[in-house]
Design an enzyme around this catalytic site. Structure first.
Site, short mmCIF file in Angstrom:
data_model
loop_
_atom_site.label_atom_id
_atom_site.label_comp_id
_atom_site.label_asym_id
_atom_site.label_seq_id
_atom_site.Cartn_x
_atom_site.Cartn_y
_atom_site.Cartn_z
N HIS A 10 -1.99 -29.03 2.62
CA HIS A 10 -1.54 -30.41 2.47
C HIS A 10 -1.29 -30.70 0.99
O HIS A 10 -1.75 -29.96 0.11
CB HIS A 10 -2.58 -31.37 3.07
CG HIS A 10 -2.55 -31.33 4.58
ND1 HIS A 10 -3.66 -31.52 5.35
CD2 HIS A 10 -1.51 -31.11 5.42
CE1 HIS A 10 -3.31 -31.42 6.64
NE2 HIS A 10 -2.02 -31.17 6.69
N GLY A 57 5.35 -29.19 7.44
CA GLY A 57 4.35 -29.59 8.44
C GLY A 57 4.75 -30.82 9.26
O GLY A 57 4.76 -30.76 10.50
N ASP A 62 3.62 -26.76 11.50
CA ASP A 62 2.31 -26.34 12.05
C ASP A 62 2.49 -25.82 13.47
O ASP A 62 1.84 -24.85 13.88
CB ASP A 62 1.34 -27.52 12.07
CG ASP A 62 1.13 -28.13 10.70
OD1 ASP A 62 0.22 -27.73 9.98
OD2 ASP A 62 1.94 -29.02 10.34
N ASP A 82 -6.35 -31.68 3.86
CA ASP A 82 -6.82 -32.80 3.06
C ASP A 82 -7.56 -33.76 3.99
O ASP A 82 -6.93 -34.47 4.77
CB ASP A 82 -5.62 -33.50 2.41
CG ASP A 82 -6.02 -34.74 1.64
OD1 ASP A 82 -7.23 -35.03 1.55
OD2 ASP A 82 -5.11 -35.44 1.14
N HIS A 89 1.34 -36.27 11.17
CA HIS A 89 1.42 -35.25 12.22
C HIS A 89 0.03 -34.69 12.56
O HIS A 89 -0.12 -33.50 12.84
CB HIS A 89 2.36 -34.12 11.78
CG HIS A 89 1.99 -33.50 10.46
ND1 HIS A 89 1.86 -34.22 9.30
CD2 HIS A 89 1.72 -32.22 10.12
CE1 HIS A 89 1.53 -33.41 8.31
NE2 HIS A 89 1.42 -32.19 8.79
N ASP A 92 -0.34 -32.38 15.48
CA ASP A 92 0.15 -31.00 15.26
C ASP A 92 -0.92 -30.17 14.55
O ASP A 92 -1.13 -28.99 14.85
CB ASP A 92 1.42 -30.99 14.40
CG ASP A 92 2.57 -31.77 15.02
OD1 ASP A 92 2.36 -32.44 16.05
OD2 ASP A 92 3.68 -31.70 14.47
N ARG A 98 -6.87 -25.99 16.96
CA ARG A 98 -7.37 -25.71 18.31
C ARG A 98 -6.88 -24.34 18.80
O ARG A 98 -7.65 -23.57 19.40
CB ARG A 98 -6.92 -26.80 19.29
CG ARG A 98 -7.40 -26.55 20.71
CD ARG A 98 -7.04 -27.66 21.68
NE ARG A 98 -7.58 -27.31 23.00
CZ ARG A 98 -6.98 -26.50 23.85
NH1 ARG A 98 -5.81 -25.96 23.55
NH2 ARG A 98 -7.55 -26.21 25.00
O1 LIG Z 1 1.83 -30.69 6.40
C1 LIG Z 1 1.49 -29.54 6.30
C2 LIG Z 1 0.47 -28.98 7.19
O2 LIG Z 1 0.01 -29.87 8.16
C3 LIG Z 1 2.06 -28.67 5.26
O3 LIG Z 1 3.45 -28.75 5.26
P1 LIG Z 1 4.23 -28.40 3.92
O4 LIG Z 1 3.79 -27.07 3.46
O5 LIG Z 1 5.67 -28.42 4.29
O6 LIG Z 1 3.87 -29.49 2.94
#
Ligand SMILES: O=C(CO)COP(=O)(O)O
Length: 127
Positions: A10, A57, A62, A82, A89, A92, A98
């Site tokens: 994140h 992501g 993901d 984080d 999301h 996701d 999981r």
């Molecule tokens: O959001 C993410 C994982 O949930 C990471 O995505 P990015 O690597 O595109 O920032």
């Protein structure tokens, strides 16, 4: 066969991911890497790793990595989440973690556990 590792971070954890990947660069260079979009871009540009970049992501990255994992194409996930920032999301993210649990795939979600997993994989690869 190459170790297949997924790398995801994140936004507030991306600097940690870059530092981690830099530390394990020699080992990671021998692996088959997949990453979410922005994480993968930074790993390529700042660390020099060759990475199969999926969507970002929030746009399904993901889930793409989760799909690979379910198909048996991922050996380990390093997912620096984080915990202090809500993510659009979240479903996701939970689905990917999981899937790791369902398929008994190692999933390191913080830097300390990532060190343990990567150092062990590195040691195993060297034997
Ligand atoms: O959001 C993410 C994982 O949930 C990471 O995505 P990015 O690597 O595109 O920032």
């Amino acid at each position: 066969m190459k170790t297949r590792i997924a790398l995801i971070a994140h936004d507030k954890k991306k600097d940690d991911m870059i530092a981690l990947a830099s530390e394990y660069k020699a080992f990671l260079s021998t692996c088959q890497l997949v990453a979410t979009g922005t994480t993968g871009g930074r790993l390529t540009n700042e660390v020099g790793l060759t990475v199969d970049r999926k969507h970002s992501g929030p746009f399904g990255g993901d889930l793409q990595i989760g799909s690979l994992l379910v198909e048996g194409q991922i050996d380990c996930v390093i997912f620096l989440r984080d915990p202090m920032t809500p993510q659009p999301h979240e479903p996701d993210i939970n689905a990917l973690v999981r899937a790791c649990d369902v398929h008994n795939t190692p999933c390191a979600t913080n830097v300390a556990s990532a060190h343990l997993v990567l150092s062990q994989l590195q040691q195993t690869a060297a034997q």
